[in-house]
Design an enzyme around this catalytic site. Structure first.
Site, PDB file in Angstrom:
ATOM      1  N   GLU A 100      -8.053   5.587 -13.671  1.00  0.00           N
ATOM      2  CA  GLU A 100      -7.414   4.821 -12.596  1.00  0.00           C
ATOM      3  C   GLU A 100      -7.887   3.392 -12.770  1.00  0.00           C
ATOM      4  O   GLU A 100      -9.083   3.115 -12.664  1.00  0.00           O
ATOM      5  CB  GLU A 100      -7.890   5.399 -11.269  1.00  0.00           C
ATOM      6  CG  GLU A 100      -6.951   5.152 -10.127  1.00  0.00           C
ATOM      7  CD  GLU A 100      -7.547   5.698  -8.845  1.00  0.00           C
ATOM      8  OE1 GLU A 100      -7.994   6.860  -8.840  1.00  0.00           O
ATOM      9  OE2 GLU A 100      -7.593   4.943  -7.875  1.00  0.00           O
ATOM     10  N   CYS A 119      -8.517  -2.620  -6.436  1.00  0.00           N
ATOM     11  CA  CYS A 119      -7.468  -2.570  -7.450  1.00  0.00           C
ATOM     12  C   CYS A 119      -6.087  -2.664  -6.792  1.00  0.00           C
ATOM     13  O   CYS A 119      -5.127  -3.090  -7.405  1.00  0.00           O
ATOM     14  CB  CYS A 119      -7.593  -1.344  -8.327  1.00  0.00           C
ATOM     15  SG  CYS A 119      -7.833   0.154  -7.438  1.00  0.00           S
TER      16      CYS A 119
END
Ligand code: FAD
Length: 1013
Positions: free
Chosen positions: A772, A806
């Site tokens: 991820e 993120c």
């Protein structure tokens, strides 16, 4: 004030029985018949009142339970603020065809309602795509010709709706109009429209407006004593409890100035009541005002609105009465029921609060209002002002106050039918709350009124329903007491059907503020790797610093050497079979116990997270909540995915399909979510039965050590997981080459993900890799969006956590017609952000993680010419970066993810929306995307032309909730599956199937015993 501060979330049932009911019950024993009789007369008179109020007629016809009512509300909310015709057309085209307007053209309807319905019907027909098919050319020509006319007709209808609530455009006209309308019962409280200033410029504008309004009203030669209503959130862009020092410095002097002026010209003022989170700060400021000499015995015109739907309302009034007694002063109180009920419920659920700050039964709000009226009746210091349109409430108050001065209040544009009943009543006074201003400032107010009129439980709404008889409406709220336990709204912790929502910490409450203002010392933690439950010491050590105070060492971590890593792998491998075959219930129990331990260790975890990772207290709490949610969600999911499935096949055989743990797993987590991601990955692996190496970011070694110890305390077998501390580049290769390894899970930068991938490729087997990574996340805002809302969400998405998420918004694409306006408000809002030590609750932006990060961000900022950076004091003790807005001409100007408080803004034309989407797509990231628009077609277009993992509509783009918004992307943003989603755990398992020939040991018993003739 203690009672107020400790009673935000009491138990509404006991509060009702113990505090609200007794006095009302006693009073109604003697007066119920009379009060219900009066209420009945008010209701009947209201129902016979022939209102010319176009709004009421329209709302009556189009109530919010119909799709047409919703369409009208959407139009009313957005249409008047849109600057460009193209977007207005798009909005009309989007909304109007969704209604069944024909059904609303009726003989007995008001002419305005019918004309509006016909206009909507015609517009809908001309715009509807389906109709276009039949008479293509004619309709498209008609559409072209008629668009400007339709636009103007629809705009006109919405204008009439909006006008209904605006008393006048400015205070001078308002004052003149009030003189003209002056009658025996009505006075006015002018509300200067505008709330929730986002910038100092706006706040100053509203400040001047209020002062001007007070002056003008002071000069009015009226028989009546008109007043001014003031929204404190309009006077300061950060009207929040956590900004108390700032408000004391910046807002309090303004309030003194306003009060002084009001006193001099003898005008009453009233502070409106806003969200429950703002109650404490309002009362704290009021306390200062009352302790000062600004109000003397000659001026009793200061007032405050109190919301009866808040559980604390009775304690607020009791405190205020006592306080006024002590300081020997007098005040007004406007008692309202409250206008933000739906918002309060949503916020409490989002924040995982222990309960709701408001009552969740309408009749309890009514009872609370009556109880408050009794408190006011007992006070000699408070002049009571009862703001309500409810007939029973009015009748009760009238009886209670038959011998005591008081006034009623109503909203301009509402309740005329109710108060008309009193036009010839002696000694009856009613003040009208009269909004003054332009349409642009009206919208939030308008929407609140529309919701109020449309809500099922609203008295006015029920009054307009022919199927509800007057006898039902006249009844006392006590008659509903038996329903107190029926159909409850679930508490915030119970909103998920199969698991508990993580409990949050309400940082607007005094007790929590005190607790979290004093963080624990974490110097003595001394983190090490842990194998078999034993701390492992090596000669590799590293000092730990706070990123906001780099001169102070706050601990030391001991990193794993090769021997420790090998020992961990050996020990885990030995236990692999046992853990894999352990009972699922046992694993789930451990995970749930761990979640509870996280929940009961908030203070320790927040202390470590703030001090070691530099996250703010708010962000640290969110991090813990997410970790708890991961545990409980994965525990529930594990139960689902491990169910053995029997597959169909020929008779005589048994086919079973199931999932099994993969085996030795390595989870590598980052420093930016040192709790949630560390826990989420580790628990996902463990609950599936994988023995696991947890390798957290070296920057947050202490924190992971503390969490790991809690996991062991929760009952995890000591050799089911090992904690390995150290630098990734040193540790990783030693683990990745081990042949027992089956699974690697990583969250972090794209760069590191690619390095790991390469190392795993060098193996001679094919093992699973879940990564991820980050994103170049965009948010598109068109001109139908509400600028204040866009700005709030962008600030939140781009700058919270110092931009180190993120999911953070990196590029804001603003439609060209609202570009300057949005950018200017954005800059103003950025100016209000406090960059400082995360140990302070008032801090908005803490430091970035380390020197390298700061250098990269600063170099990036320096490479752009057109930028805006706040001038807030930069603390040189740490790695602080001031929030920065960079104007770009092309999306390609941003080459890579910049992990810091940096937002790029780009202007686009709505004509090029698809092109913009294609460009976003070609950035090759695919994580989060935001859309702010009121037009479904725009939203659809963006969704169809982009490929991201998470799209957020009309909200911020960060803070994905486990199980509600499974999180993760693709392309450069990761491999999937989504964390907190239904597919995640499956990736930690392999599929397994057993086929058993059950006839081998004899005949086909099943077939023979079940067959029938
Ligand atoms: C002059 C004036 C000034 C005002 N100023 C303010 C202000 O400063 N701040 C503010 O917040 N509001 C203010 N209001 C708005 C006011 O709160 C609403 O108009 C009012 O709640 C309507 O009350 P009612 O008695 O007329 O209607 P009713 O229909 O009898 O009551 C509506 C109330 O019940 C509440 N309710 C609905 N469902 C539930 C439920 N399930 N559980 C618990 N409660 C429920 C609603 O939220 C609302 O508060 C003002 C109103 C007036 C008239």
């Amino acid at each position: 004030m203690k009672d107020i501060f400790t009673n935000k979330f009491t138990d509404q049932v006991s509060l009702t029985h113990d505090h609200l009911v007794p006095q009302i019950f006693t009073y109604l024993k003697d007066h119920e018949k009379e009060i219900e009789g009066s209420a009945y007369h008010i209701i009947e008179s209201a129902r016979n009142y022939n209102s010319f109020n176009a709004f009421e007629k329209l709302m009556h016809e189009y109530d919010l339970s119909s799709s047409e009512g919703i369409v009208l509300m959407c139009l009313a909310e957005a249409l008047l603020r849109i600057p460009d015709n193209k977007t207005i057309n798009d909005l009309i085209e989007d909304k109007i065809p969704k209604g069944q307007w024909k059904n609303h053209i009726k003989n007995d309807n008001n002419i305005f309602v019918n004309i509006s319905s016909i206009a909507f019907l015609m517009t809908g027909k001309i715009l509807k795509q389906d109709d276009l098919k039949t008479t293509d050319i004619f309709m498209s020509v008609l559409k072209k010709i008629s668009t400007p006319v339709l636009r103007s007709v629809i705009k006109q209808s919405i204008n009439i709706l909006a006008k209904q609530f605006i008393f006048e455009k400015d205070i001078k006209r308002a004052s003149k109009l009030s003189l003209k309308l002056e009658d025996s019962i009505h006075a006015y409280s002018f509300d200067m429209l505008g709330e929730g200033a986002r910038t100092y410029q706006d706040a100053n504008k509203y400040f001047e407006n209020y002062k001007n309004a007070i002056t003008v009203i002071g000069e009015t030669s009226s028989q009546k004593k008109h007043s001014i209503s003031i929204k404190l959130s309009a006077l300061h862009p950060r009207y929040e409890r956590n900004k108390i020092e700032l408000l004391r410095k910046e807002l309090l002097p303004k309030l003194f100035e306003i009060i002084e002026l009001a006193k001099n010209v003898n005008v009453d003022i009233c502070f409106d009541a806003e969200e429950a989170d703002r109650l404490n700060i309002s009362l704290i400021l009021l306390n200062y005002i009352l302790d000062s000499n600004i109000i003397d015995n000659d001026y009793s015109g200061l007032g405050i609105a109190v919301q009866a739907y808040q559980q604390r309302s009775i304690f607020v009034l009791e405190w205020l009465d006592t306080k006024l007694n002590i300081v020997n002063k007098k005040m007004n109180v406007r008692l309202v029921k409250g206008a933000y009920w739906d918002t309060e419920i949503k916020l409490a659920q989002e924040k995982g609060l222990e309960n709701y700050p408001v009552f969740t039964k309408k009749f309890i709000t009514d009872l609370s209002y009556l109880k408050c009226a009794h408190i006011l009746e007992g006070s000699n210091n408070i002049f009571p002002q009862f703001a309500t349109h409810n007939a029973f409430t009015i009748a009760y108050v009238q009886k209670l106050f038959e011998n005591k001065p008081h006034e009623f209040q109503k909203l301009h544009g509402m309740g005329d039918e109710i108060y008309n009943h009193f036009k010839n009543t002696n000694n009856f006074s009613c003040r009208v709350y009269a909004p003054v201003g332009g349409y642009n400032d009206l919208l939030p107010y308008l929407v609140r009124r529309l919701l109020e009129n449309g809500a099922n439980t609203s008295f006015i709404h029920q009054l307009n329903k022919k199927n509800i008889n007057s006898e039902a409406l006249q009844r006392s709220p006590l008659s509903k007491l038996h329903k107190i336990d029926q159909n409850p709204i679930y508490k915030p912790q119970n909103i998920f059907p199969d698991r508990k929502n993580s409990i949050g910490v309400d940082l607007t409450e005094e007790e929590n503020i005190e607790i979290f203002s004093n963080l624990q010392n974490i110097d003595n933690i001394n983190a090490t790797s842990v194998i078999n439950g034993v701390d492992k010491i090596s000669s590799i050590t590293a000092d730990i610093f706070s990123p906001y105070d780099i001169n102070k060492i706050i601990g030391q971590a001991c990193y794993a050497d090769e021997k420790i890593i090998n020992e961990a792998i050996d020990s885990l491998s030995l236990y692999n079979k046992e853990w894999k075959n352990s009972s699922l219930d046992k694993r789930i129990k451990i995970v749930n116990q761990f979640a509870n331990l996280l929940e009961s260790n908030y203070h320790l975890l927040v202390s470590c997270c703030v001090k070691e990772a530099g996250k703010t207290i708010h962000d640290s709490i969110a991090d813990i909540r997410e970790a708890i949610d991961f545990c409980r969600y994965y525990a529930v999911e594990a139960k689902k995915i491990f169910i053995e499935q029997h597959l169909p096949g020929p008779t005589g055989e048994k086919n079973i399909y199931q999932l099994k743990a993969k085996g030795l797993t390595c989870v590598i987590s980052p420093w930016n979510f040192p709790i949630a991601i560390f826990v989420g990955q580790l628990i996902a692996a463990l609950v599936c039965g994988n023995v696991t190496i947890a390798k957290p970011a070296e920057q947050t070694s202490n924190l992971s050590y503390v969490i790991f110890k809690l996991l062991l305390k929760a009952g995890l077998p000591q050799n089911a997981a090992a904690l390995i501390l150290g630098r990734g580049e040193k540790i990783g290769p030693k683990i990745f080459t081990n042949q027992n390894l089956q699974n690697v899970v990583f969250t972090g930068s794209l760069e590191t993900a690619k390095i790991i991938q390469k190392q795993l490729h060098a193996r001679d087997d094919l093992i699973n890799f879940i990564a991820e990574t980050g994103g170049l996340n965009c948010l598109i805002a068109d001109s139908s969006a509400l600028t204040e809302h866009v700005v709030e969400d962008v600030i939140n998405s781009a700058f919270n956590s110092a931009g180190q998420r993120c999911s953070a918004c990196r590029i804001l694409c603003i439609e060209e017609n609202v570009y300057e306006k949005t950018l200017s408000m954005l800059k103003g809002a950025v100016d209000t952000l406090k960059v400082s030590s995360p140990e302070l609750i008032s801090t908005d932006i803490g430091p970035v993680i380390d020197h390298k990060a700061k250098e990269k961000i600063t170099n990036h900022i320096n490479s752009f010419a057109k930028k805006y950076q706040t001038s807030s004091t930069n603390n040189h003790q740490g790695y602080f970066v001031n929030p920065t807005i960079i104007e770009i001409n092309n999306l390609t100007d941003v080459k890579e993810e910049i992990f810091g408080p940096v937002l790029h803004v780009l202007s686009y034309s709505s004509k090029n929306l698809i092109e913009l989407c294609i460009q976003i797509d070609s950035l090759n990231y695919g994580l989060t995307l935001g859309i702010h628009s009121r037009i479904d077609r725009v939203i659809d277009t963006v969704i169809k032309n982009t490929n991201v993992g998470n799209t957020y509509i009309n909200r911020n783009i960060v803070g994905a909730v486990v199980g509600s918004q499974p999180f993760g992307g693709h392309h450069k943003s990761g491999t999937g599956p989504k964390a907190g989603g239904p597919e995640y755990l499956k990736k930690f398992c392999y599929e397994y199937s057993v086929s058993n020939n059950i006839v081998a040991m004899g005949g086909n018993v099943d077939l023979l015993s079940n067959v029938t003739d």
